[in-house]
Write a protein that holds these residues in place. Sequence first.
Motif, short mmCIF file in Angstrom:
data_model
loop_
_atom_site.label_atom_id
_atom_site.label_comp_id
_atom_site.label_asym_id
_atom_site.label_seq_id
_atom_site.Cartn_x
_atom_site.Cartn_y
_atom_site.Cartn_z
N UNK A 28 72.83 -7.15 -43.68
CA UNK A 28 73.59 -8.14 -43.94
C UNK A 28 73.03 -8.80 -44.98
N UNK A 29 71.84 -9.24 -44.68
CA UNK A 29 71.09 -10.29 -45.67
C UNK A 29 70.93 -9.41 -47.31
N UNK A 61 64.87 -9.44 -49.87
CA UNK A 61 65.99 -9.36 -48.56
C UNK A 61 66.16 -8.42 -47.83
N UNK A 62 65.39 -7.51 -48.01
CA UNK A 62 65.28 -6.12 -47.47
C UNK A 62 64.28 -5.82 -46.34
N UNK A 63 64.99 -5.31 -45.30
CA UNK A 63 64.13 -5.26 -43.90
C UNK A 63 63.03 -4.11 -44.09
N UNK A 64 62.92 -3.57 -44.94
CA UNK A 64 61.74 -2.45 -45.15
C UNK A 64 60.76 -3.18 -46.10
N UNK A 65 60.99 -4.26 -46.47
CA UNK A 65 59.97 -4.90 -47.05
C UNK A 65 58.74 -5.51 -46.45
N UNK A 67 55.33 -7.75 -46.33
CA UNK A 67 54.20 -8.28 -47.43
C UNK A 67 54.43 -7.70 -48.68
N UNK A 68 55.67 -7.74 -49.14
CA UNK A 68 55.70 -7.32 -50.49
C UNK A 68 55.54 -5.72 -50.96
N UNK A 69 55.69 -4.98 -50.01
CA UNK A 69 55.54 -3.70 -50.14
C UNK A 69 56.61 -3.05 -49.49
N UNK A 70 57.07 -1.78 -50.02
CA UNK A 70 58.34 -1.15 -49.25
C UNK A 70 57.75 -0.25 -48.22
N UNK A 71 58.02 -0.28 -46.91
CA UNK A 71 57.62 0.50 -45.94
C UNK A 71 58.47 1.23 -45.31
N UNK A 72 59.85 1.54 -46.07
CA UNK A 72 60.90 2.21 -45.62
C UNK A 72 60.07 3.61 -45.10
#
Length: 142
Positions: A28-29, A61-65, A67-72
């Motif tokens: 949602x965020x 605002x993404x839950x996959x972020x 420490x400012x790295x994409x961890x999807x």
Amino acid sequence: MGDLASPLDIRAHHLLCILGFRGLGYSQEFVAKMGKVVEELTSNSTFPITIIAGCDAICRSCPHNKNDRCRKKADSEERVRAKDLAVLERLGLEAGTQITPAEVWGRVKESFSANEIRKICRKCQWLELGYCVEGLEKLQAG
Ligand code: SF4
Ligand code: SF4
């Protein structure tokens, strides 16, 4: 302008995601932030943005972020940065360029084709919905 920073950091491939946004996202965020960014960058042609190849206002605002790295996924950070660099090259811009929506949408309109999005985004879960390609086509028809 709302609560968006000015200038606003936008990672290059997110320009294409913005074109395809229809209220879907990772939380949602995330959807709320994306909605604000989309509204601003599609209605305010002079809002200052900085095009980057890394974590941006949307990622924060993404839950996959993390420490400012994409961890999807394990290799997502490398993959999304490569996507950003491919988009920057296509647009003829360098990371860190400050630009307005009017200019950047003009460049996207001239530089991208549906096939280019399919190539750059071939591994994205959202591609098959067709929204991003349709978003580009709508921009190019306008
Ligand atoms: S397919 Fe995925 S990465 Fe590509 S523009 Fe759409 S949402 Fe963004
Ligand atoms: S953290 Fe990753 S999945 Fe989330 S918005 Fe940024 S690039 Fe996309």
